[in-house]
Design a protein around this motif. Sequence first.
Motif, PDB file in Angstrom:
ATOM      1  N   GLN A   1       0.924  -1.125  -0.204  1.00 53.84           N
ATOM      2  CA  GLN A   1      -0.069  -0.179  -0.134  1.00 53.84           C
ATOM      3  C   GLN A   1       0.785   1.164  -0.015  1.00 53.84           C
ATOM      4  OE1 GLN A   1      -0.528  -2.601   2.295  1.00 53.84           O
ATOM      5  NE2 GLN A   1      -2.187  -3.534   1.558  1.00 53.84           N
ATOM      6  N   GLU A   2       1.958   1.181   0.675  1.00 52.70           N
ATOM      7  CA  GLU A   2       2.867   2.088   0.928  1.00 52.70           C
ATOM      8  C   GLU A   2       3.432   2.572  -0.663  1.00 52.70           C
ATOM      9  OE1 GLU A   2       5.807   1.585   4.148  1.00 52.70           O
ATOM     10  OE2 GLU A   2       4.016   0.997   5.273  1.00 52.70           O
ATOM     11  N   LEU A   3       3.992   1.445  -1.297  1.00 50.40           N
ATOM     12  CA  LEU A   3       4.621   1.604  -2.652  1.00 50.40           C
ATOM     13  C   LEU A   3       3.677   2.397  -3.464  1.00 50.40           C
ATOM     14  CD1 LEU A   3       6.361  -1.683  -2.919  1.00 50.40           C
ATOM     15  CD2 LEU A   3       7.478   0.624  -2.676  1.00 50.40           C
ATOM     16  N   ASP A   4       2.375   1.929  -3.514  1.00 52.50           N
ATOM     17  CA  ASP A   4       1.239   2.421  -4.398  1.00 52.50           C
ATOM     18  C   ASP A   4       1.167   4.000  -4.015  1.00 52.50           C
ATOM     19  OD1 ASP A   4       0.822   0.242  -5.916  1.00 52.50           O
ATOM     20  OD2 ASP A   4      -1.006  -0.412  -4.791  1.00 52.50           O
ATOM     21  N   ALA A   5       1.041   4.193  -2.847  1.00 50.87           N
ATOM     22  CA  ALA A   5       0.749   5.546  -2.536  1.00 50.87           C
ATOM     23  C   ALA A   5       1.981   6.403  -2.576  1.00 50.87           C
ATOM     24  CB  ALA A   5       0.345   5.734  -0.894  1.00 50.87           C
ATOM     25  N   ASN A   6       3.328   6.050  -2.207  1.00 46.38           N
ATOM     26  CA  ASN A   6       4.413   6.971  -2.569  1.00 46.38           C
ATOM     27  C   ASN A   6       4.855   6.804  -4.027  1.00 46.38           C
ATOM     28  OD1 ASN A   6       4.250   7.421   0.047  1.00 46.38           O
ATOM     29  ND2 ASN A   6       5.527   5.655   0.612  1.00 46.38           N
ATOM     30  N   PHE A   7       4.586   5.863  -4.897  1.00 46.81           N
ATOM     31  CA  PHE A   7       5.205   5.970  -6.090  1.00 46.81           C
ATOM     32  C   PHE A   7       4.141   5.736  -7.154  1.00 46.81           C
ATOM     33  CE2 PHE A   7       8.329   4.097  -3.352  1.00 46.81           C
ATOM     34  CZ  PHE A   7       9.639   4.806  -3.966  1.00 46.81           C
ATOM     35  N   GLY A   8       2.862   6.613  -7.123  1.00 51.39           N
ATOM     36  CA  GLY A   8       2.046   6.736  -8.232  1.00 51.39           C
ATOM     37  C   GLY A   8       1.359   5.726  -8.524  1.00 51.39           C
ATOM     38  N   GLN A   9       0.885   4.735  -7.911  1.00 48.69           N
ATOM     39  CA  GLN A   9       0.453   3.209  -8.277  1.00 48.69           C
ATOM     40  C   GLN A   9       1.263   2.509  -8.748  1.00 48.69           C
ATOM     41  OE1 GLN A   9      -2.707   2.501  -6.943  1.00 48.69           O
ATOM     42  NE2 GLN A   9      -2.597   4.316  -5.877  1.00 48.69           N
ATOM     43  N   PHE A  10       2.753   2.656  -8.596  1.00 52.01           N
ATOM     44  CA  PHE A  10       3.792   2.207  -9.225  1.00 52.01           C
ATOM     45  C   PHE A  10       3.802   2.263 -10.822  1.00 52.01           C
ATOM     46  CE2 PHE A  10       6.806  -1.252  -8.046  1.00 52.01           C
ATOM     47  CZ  PHE A  10       7.535  -0.463  -7.277  1.00 52.01           C
ATOM     48  N   GLU A  11       3.343   3.033 -11.309  1.00 54.43           N
ATOM     49  CA  GLU A  11       3.260   3.225 -12.592  1.00 54.43           C
ATOM     50  C   GLU A  11       4.579   3.347 -13.407  1.00 54.43           C
ATOM     51  OE1 GLU A  11       1.585   6.184 -16.201  1.00 54.43           O
ATOM     52  OE2 GLU A  11       0.949   6.651 -14.192  1.00 54.43           O
ATOM     53  N   GLY A  12       4.963   2.641 -13.958  1.00 54.04           N
ATOM     54  CA  GLY A  12       6.537   2.462 -14.683  1.00 54.04           C
ATOM     55  C   GLY A  12       7.650   2.198 -13.880  1.00 54.04           C
ATOM     56  N   CYS A  13       7.042   1.603 -12.608  1.00 52.09           N
ATOM     57  CA  CYS A  13       8.347   1.359 -11.721  1.00 52.09           C
ATOM     58  C   CYS A  13       8.544  -0.142 -11.501  1.00 52.09           C
ATOM     59  CB  CYS A  13       8.073   1.725 -10.219  1.00 52.09           C
ATOM     60  SG  CYS A  13       7.680   3.490  -9.913  1.00 52.09           S
ATOM     61  N   LEU A  14       9.764  -0.543 -11.155  1.00 49.67           N
ATOM     62  CA  LEU A  14      10.241  -2.048 -10.815  1.00 49.67           C
ATOM     63  C   LEU A  14      10.358  -2.067  -9.496  1.00 49.67           C
ATOM     64  CD1 LEU A  14      12.762  -3.011 -13.902  1.00 49.67           C
ATOM     65  CD2 LEU A  14      10.277  -3.696 -13.690  1.00 49.67           C
ATOM     66  N   LEU A  15      10.040  -3.344  -8.899  1.00 43.79           N
ATOM     67  CA  LEU A  15      10.312  -3.582  -7.549  1.00 43.79           C
ATOM     68  C   LEU A  15      11.376  -4.564  -7.538  1.00 43.79           C
ATOM     69  CD1 LEU A  15       9.933  -3.131  -4.432  1.00 43.79           C
ATOM     70  CD2 LEU A  15       8.092  -4.976  -4.650  1.00 43.79           C
ATOM     71  N   ILE A  16      12.305  -4.352  -6.678  1.00 40.96           N
ATOM     72  CA  ILE A  16      13.565  -5.632  -6.677  1.00 40.96           C
ATOM     73  C   ILE A  16      13.305  -5.958  -5.170  1.00 40.96           C
ATOM     74  CG2 ILE A  16      15.895  -6.173  -6.800  1.00 40.96           C
ATOM     75  CD1 ILE A  16      16.023  -3.710  -8.667  1.00 40.96           C
ATOM     76  N   SER A  17      13.146  -7.231  -4.997  1.00 47.47           N
ATOM     77  CA  SER A  17      12.883  -7.506  -3.644  1.00 47.47           C
ATOM     78  C   SER A  17      13.334  -9.196  -3.582  1.00 47.47           C
ATOM     79  CB  SER A  17      11.355  -7.570  -3.563  1.00 47.47           C
ATOM     80  OG  SER A  17      10.680  -8.607  -4.410  1.00 47.47           O
ATOM     81  N   GLU A  18      13.593  -9.614  -2.248  1.00 45.33           N
ATOM     82  CA  GLU A  18      13.994 -10.743  -1.799  1.00 45.33           C
ATOM     83  C   GLU A  18      12.969 -11.291  -0.813  1.00 45.33           C
ATOM     84  OE1 GLU A  18      17.352 -13.286   0.548  1.00 45.33           O
ATOM     85  OE2 GLU A  18      17.789 -11.378  -0.487  1.00 45.33           O
ATOM     86  N   TYR A  19      12.456 -12.655  -1.153  1.00 45.15           N
ATOM     87  CA  TYR A  19      11.654 -13.346  -0.387  1.00 45.15           C
ATOM     88  C   TYR A  19      12.188 -14.724   0.188  1.00 45.15           C
ATOM     89  CZ  TYR A  19       8.000 -10.105  -0.177  1.00 45.15           C
ATOM     90  OH  TYR A  19       7.235  -8.706  -0.308  1.00 45.15           O
ATOM     91  N   THR A  20      11.967 -15.142   1.218  1.00 45.32           N
ATOM     92  CA  THR A  20      12.219 -16.553   1.637  1.00 45.32           C
ATOM     93  C   THR A  20      11.060 -17.254   1.913  1.00 45.32           C
ATOM     94  OG1 THR A  20      14.532 -16.099   2.759  1.00 45.32           O
ATOM     95  CG2 THR A  20      13.437 -17.948   3.374  1.00 45.32           C
ATOM     96  N   PHE A  21      10.825 -18.348   1.366  1.00 41.43           N
ATOM     97  CA  PHE A  21       9.474 -19.108   1.554  1.00 41.43           C
ATOM     98  C   PHE A  21       9.978 -20.557   2.125  1.00 41.43           C
ATOM     99  CE2 PHE A  21       9.185 -16.592  -2.296  1.00 41.43           C
ATOM    100  CZ  PHE A  21       8.112 -15.714  -1.969  1.00 41.43           C
ATOM    101  N   SER A  22       9.012 -21.113   3.014  1.00 34.79           N
ATOM    102  CA  SER A  22       8.920 -22.226   3.637  1.00 34.79           C
ATOM    103  C   SER A  22       7.431 -22.983   3.427  1.00 34.79           C
ATOM    104  CB  SER A  22       9.354 -22.135   5.346  1.00 34.79           C
ATOM    105  OG  SER A  22       8.232 -21.477   5.810  1.00 34.79           O
ATOM    106  N   SER A  23       6.696 -22.438   3.012  1.00 35.99           N
ATOM    107  CA  SER A  23       5.449 -22.957   2.475  1.00 35.99           C
ATOM    108  C   SER A  23       5.122 -22.419   1.134  1.00 35.99           C
ATOM    109  CB  SER A  23       4.480 -22.797   3.327  1.00 35.99           C
ATOM    110  OG  SER A  23       4.260 -21.451   3.569  1.00 35.99           O
ATOM    111  N   ASP A  24       4.125 -23.042   0.437  1.00 38.05           N
ATOM    112  CA  ASP A  24       3.395 -22.744  -0.759  1.00 38.05           C
ATOM    113  C   ASP A  24       3.035 -21.393  -0.721  1.00 38.05           C
ATOM    114  OD1 ASP A  24       4.008 -25.303  -1.589  1.00 38.05           O
ATOM    115  OD2 ASP A  24       2.111 -26.156  -1.388  1.00 38.05           O
TER     116      ASP A  24
END
Length: 134
Positions: A30-53
């Motif tokens: 929600q913060e990304l949408d609010a602070n980056f104009g609904q994320f228009e033209g943006c890329l998010l570079i992120s990392e997640y660790t998953f232990s379940s589906d």
Amino acid sequence: MSQSKLASNFIVLDSKQTTTEVPVTPGIYQELDANFGQFEGCLLISEYTFSSDWTSWEMHPNGDETLYLISGEATLLLYSESEESRIEFNSPGSFVIIPKGVWHKALIKTCCSILFITPGEGTINCTNPRPRQN
């Protein structure tokens, strides 16, 4: 300049090719949408660790998403145009490009960490992308 960990501070690359470090919080999307104009033209570079589906499917209508496997193993499920396919994502250091408009989710085989490069504008999540049968 300082050093950060991608798991706790994501990177936003905006349409002007400027990067912004963004702390990961419970309301980050929600913060990304609010602070980056609904994320228009943006890329998010992120990392997640998953232990379940993953509990839901997702789809990015405005660009291809790149997944880079850091560790572990998963099966990626893709759904597009009434067809489901699987990709065995089990070789750390490999990547998969999920085409724009393709629904996808992951079944986790062993705890895994994945780096994502996501065109976040208009991302949709759902529990089942398949049309209802009458």
